[in-house]
Design a protein around this motif. Structure first.
Motif: not given
Length: 249
Positions: A192-199, A242-249
């Motif tokens: 969906e593009g809500t998490i970076r593709s390199d994760v 929230n910290y984790v979400m910022r890391m991967i978004l």
């Protein structure tokens, strides 16, 4: 794999009484603080009588961990299924995990002890299970879910009569289902593009599980430090997410 043993009501009631007594002891004293003799005394039975219902102490503990694992599985599936978007599914997983640790802390701790490396999983069966056994287990899981939703006390919901290895298989299979749900939600978020593709989904799963488990096993000094500085456990949990979400978004 054998079929689930069928019991008459009297025998099922007695077996569940043993489990209730064992839960009380395991939850208050920990695994090492409980013996078969102490469980027998709690239900006013001879130790030899316990062997009519359970193989050993490990078998009783696995039955308790199995019960907790079923609850956790139900909560996670319900939380994830409510979400339409991937981020909503991930939030549903986080909320279910937090609810389980808060509403069922003793089962949460029992599962952690089961996964601590104390028990040897080398006997885990990877052979194809009998169709009748799997059908019986599906019926059991469906009935458990209905009982839980109807407000029935968890301790009154019977546990199927399985061997230690069968309990082990079911517990690890239930955990595998949860990890797969989380992986699918992460992959959906990437698509969906809500998490970076390199994760990497596998690494993210490991990170999330380690963080959430760590939050519920926080050392007293760290918890005290947060409280002194006006940070509640709930707020810290939310901030970490929230910290984790910022890391991967």
């Amino acid at each position: 794999m054998s079929k689930i043993k069928r019991m008459d009501r009297k025998k099922e009631k007695r077996r569940n009484e043993i489990l209730k007594a064992a839960e009380k002891l395991f939850f208050s004293k920990g695994y090492d603080g409980v013996s078969l003799d102490s469980i027998a005394r709690e239900v006013d039975l001879g130790r030899s009588t316990l062997y009519l219902y359970f193989e050993n102490k490990e078998d009783i503990f696995f039955a308790i961990v199995f019960r907790g694992s079923v609850i956790f599985n139900i909560l996670v599936k319900s939380g994830v299924d409510k979400g339409e978007k991937a981020t909503e599914k991930l939030m549903g997983f986080k909320d279910a995990y937090q609810r389980f640790s808060e509403d069922y802390p003793h089962y949460f701790q029992a599962i952690n002890h089961f996964l601590s490396g104390r028990f040897d999983f080398h006997d885990r069966s990877v052979a194809e299970q009998e169709e009748n056994f799997r059908n019986s287990m599906k019926e059991y899981y469906d009935e458990f879910k209905m009982d839980l939703e109807d407000g029935k006390l968890v301790s009154d919901i019977p546990v199927p009569w399985l061997s230690s290895v069968e309990y082990m298989n079911e517990i690890l299979d239930l955990r595998g289902e949860i990890l797969n749900l989380l992986r699918d939600s992460i992959k959906l978020a990437i698509n969906e593009g809500t998490i970076r593709s390199d994760v990497d989904p596998t690494e993210l799963i490991a990170l999330l599980m380690i963080i959430m488990n760590g939050l519920d096993n926080m050392p007293p000094d760290i918890k005290n430090m947060l409280e002194i500085n006006g940070v509640s456990t709930e707020q810290f949990s939310e901030d970490i997410w929230n910290y984790v979400m910022r890391m991967i978004l």
